[in-house]
Scaffold this active site. Structure first.
Site, short mmCIF file in Angstrom:
data_model
loop_
_atom_site.label_atom_id
_atom_site.label_comp_id
_atom_site.label_asym_id
_atom_site.label_seq_id
_atom_site.Cartn_x
_atom_site.Cartn_y
_atom_site.Cartn_z
N CYS A 2 13.41 -77.44 -36.69
CA CYS A 2 14.05 -78.51 -37.43
C CYS A 2 13.29 -78.78 -38.72
O CYS A 2 12.38 -78.05 -39.10
CB CYS A 2 14.08 -79.79 -36.58
SG CYS A 2 14.73 -79.57 -34.91
N ILE A 51 16.97 -75.58 -27.74
CA ILE A 51 16.83 -75.95 -26.33
C ILE A 51 17.57 -77.27 -26.11
O ILE A 51 17.53 -78.16 -26.98
CB ILE A 51 15.34 -76.11 -25.95
CG1 ILE A 51 14.60 -74.77 -26.07
CG2 ILE A 51 15.18 -76.66 -24.54
CD1 ILE A 51 13.11 -74.86 -25.84
#
EC number: 6.3.5.4
Length: 621
Positions: A2, A51
């Site tokens: 991110c 995830i």
């Protein structure tokens, strides 16, 4: 993987500024955006879902609302940590690693940091105590930049996000400019901007009640050395590598690997197959019509040997040159490593097939993979004699001609032991700066690269010289060149790169290996090659180290010649008054002769001018 931004500011929060800053990182996280503003704190986040795809949105908050987290990275031991926390009574709402990190920081505070296994940078806010904690992973795989003035502290995964804030100064750091010319990148804690710095690897910073406290939370232990036999150490290293690779295959998206055909990346791909990947997808790049600079045939041989799904990308000079304009938008500050461009192209190809790619960075700096190490160890005894306390060399060194002062051995002997070693390629050696740069630049007090090397040398607790040299490269060259190259190139295309050789538990194991298990005579990466023999053909394991080098001489004389003249001429770098009159013209004339190639130097200068045009078009000394 991110990107995040934020600030701690006495002034009221402005959501439009936060959104603008966060939007600059959309490439790092195209899947979702999140914002949190509460009193003095602001957090923005862009998510690349790897995830727990449906949940784990950020910024993430504790159920009580006291704690907030913005996080970039992956925790490979999050399931183990989750089980420990559950045993303490912690209840989880999601299945990902973000909430595990949040709860670990709540439960264990600063003591959580050395327990985290993975790559990360994060901002953790405690509303009740008005405390902000910023931290970066032990090896510096993930970036974190910080701006501070009297009123606020800003932080972000990339410089461009901080620059999107209207209150940020863009004054250029002349120390950083000289460091870039010296080594083709800007080492931490510096950035090209005077008031923005990089948080260094394994560092944490807390801001509370107007006070800032920064500390190092992890350092590898080099003693005592392992005393097991070579065969036993080979087995132990193999087990550590399998553990690391296996931990990095946890994902809810497709995975692959970069494979150059060299031992480091090839062994990673082979281990992926061994620990459960039925047919690993591997990706590599080669140059059409220039086999001397290309490794694609070796990668194809590795793919055939391990049964991998091979995806080669064959490029021509024009393919690389066409990507040149993207360079500064991706790297934000001058960054001259020529391998960055083909890495960008490789990342674009890879992202068409997978979301996560394992990479071989770090093996050379952990297991002594450069031939330079043997040369420096051999040189050390002679340099010690020449630099003996009774030797006149340190006294007469400043009086020597510049060409002698830049001689590797003479320069080393004239310096204290802690400053004698640097493997970073010095395109514009610091000893030459007074002769080639504007006196207005060299007359100022500056920080040479060797001073940063000395800091790493002194802080390293090892007693062996080789371990000291490896530490310098792990602190300077690895995070701010190699890992920066991979992070920016991959994230530009929303691709997550994972680096198994830099699992910090593996690095701790390698630190305690005897020196001859890393460098055995002239045989580099000795023990790693013993492991590789079990998985790869002998000729792949023991072929000479090639590295990824573009055919710059040919390109500068061909497709890049017009750009070279434009960028270094009076309308470009030549007009910025950084260099002494005539120096840039001299470089270009010599480049045209086969005996005096300056490909690396000229590329470094072209990147610098490209950066000036994008971020500081009016800069002139």
């Amino acid at each position: 993987m991110c990107g995040f931004v934020g600030w701690l500011d006495k002034a009221p929060a402005d959501r439009s500024i936060l959104e603008r800053m966060t939007t600059t990182l959309v490439h790092r996280g195209p899947d979702a955006a999140g914002y949190h503003l509460d009193g003095p704190i602001a957090l923005g986040h862009r998510r690349l879902a790897v995830i727990d795809l449906a949940a784990s949105q950020q910024p993430m908050h504790s159920a009580c609302g006291r704690y907030s987290l913005a996080y970039n990275g992956e925790l490979y031991n999050f399931k183990t940590l989750r089980a420990e926390l559950q045993a303490k009574g912690v209840q989880f709402r999601t299945n990902g690693d973000t909430e595990v990190l949040l709860q670990a920081l709540i439960a264990w505070g600063d003591a959580a940091l050395p327990r985290l296994e993975g790559m990360f940078a994060f901002a953790f806010w405690d509303k009740q105590n008005q405390s902000l904690l910023l931290a970066r992973d032990p090896l510096g795989i993930k970036p974190l930049n910080i701006y501070q003035d009297g009123q606020r502290i800003l932080f972000a995964s990339e410089l461009k996000a901080i620059l999107a804030h209207p209150g940020v100064s863009r004054d250029i750091d002349l120390d950083a400019l000289q460091l870039y010319l010296e080594c083709q990148y800007i080492p931490a804690p510096f950035t090209i901007f005077k008031q923005i710095r990089k948080l260094q690897p394994a560092r944490a910073l807390r801001v509370q009640n107007g006070q800032t406290h920064e500390w190092t939370y992890w350092n590898p232990s080099y003693e005592p050395k392992w005393t097991a036999s070579e065969a036993e150490l080979t087995d132990q290293l193999e087990a550590e590598l399998k553990r690391s690779v296996s931990s990095m295959l946890v994902a809810d998206v497709p995975l692959g690997a970069f494979v150059s055909g060299g031992i480091d990346s090839s062994l990673i791909a082979a281990l992926m197959k061994d620990v459960g990947q039925t047919q690993p997808k591997i990706f590599n790049l080669g140059f059409i019509g220039n086999t001397s600079h290309s490794e694609h045939e070796y990668a194809a041989r590795v793919a055939q040997h391990i049964g991998a799904d091979h995806h080669p990308l064959m490029v021509q000079p024009g393919d690389v040159i066409s990507a040149f304009d993207q360079w500064v938008d991706i790297y934000d500050e001058p960054f001259g490593d020529q391998a960055a461009l083909p890495t960008m192209l490789l990342s674009r190809l890879t992202r068409q097939h997978v979301t996560v790619a394992l990479s071989g960075e770090g093996a050379d700096e952990v297991f002594a993979g450069y031939s330079n190490y043997a040369k420096r160890l051999k040189e050390a005894k002679l340099a010690a004699r020449l630099g003996h306390p009774l030797s006149p060399l340190p006294l007469i060194y400043p009086l020597l001609p510049a060409t002698l002062r830049k001689d590797r051995l003479i320069k080393a002997a004239a310096r204290p032991l802690a400053r004698r070693y640097l493997t970073i390629p010095n395109h514009f050696d610091r000893e030459l700066h007074k002769g080639i740069l504007n006196p207005a630049l060299t007359s100022k007090t500056s920080v040479p690269l060797e001073m940063l090397a000395e800091e790493a040398y002194v802080n390293c607790q090892a007693t062996g010289y080789l371990d000291k040299l490896l530490t310098i490269d792990q602190k300077l060259w690895l995070p701010d060149d190699l890992l920066t190259k991979v992070d920016r190139a991959t994230m530009a295309y929303s691709l997550e790169a994972r680096v198994p050789y830099l699992d910090h538990k593996l690095v701790e194991f390698a630190a305690r290996l005897p020196a001859n298990m890393k460098l055995h005579g002239r045989d580099t990466k000795y023990l790693l090659k013993k492991v590789a023999e079990r998985y790869l053909p002998h000729d792949i394991v023991y072929r000479g180290k090639q590295g990824f080098v573009m055919p710059l001489h040919e390109w500068l004389a061909g497709g890049l010649s017009a750009s070279l003249s434009d960028m270094l001429g009076a309308g470009g770098l030549g007009g910025r008054n950084i260099f002494r009159s005539g120096f840039l013209d001299k470089l270009q004339r010599e480049q045209a002769t086969p005996k005096r190639p300056h490909g690396g130097r000229l590329w470094t200068l072209m990147v610098l001018e490209l950066w000036f045009r994008r971020y500081a078009p009016d800069f002139r000394l």
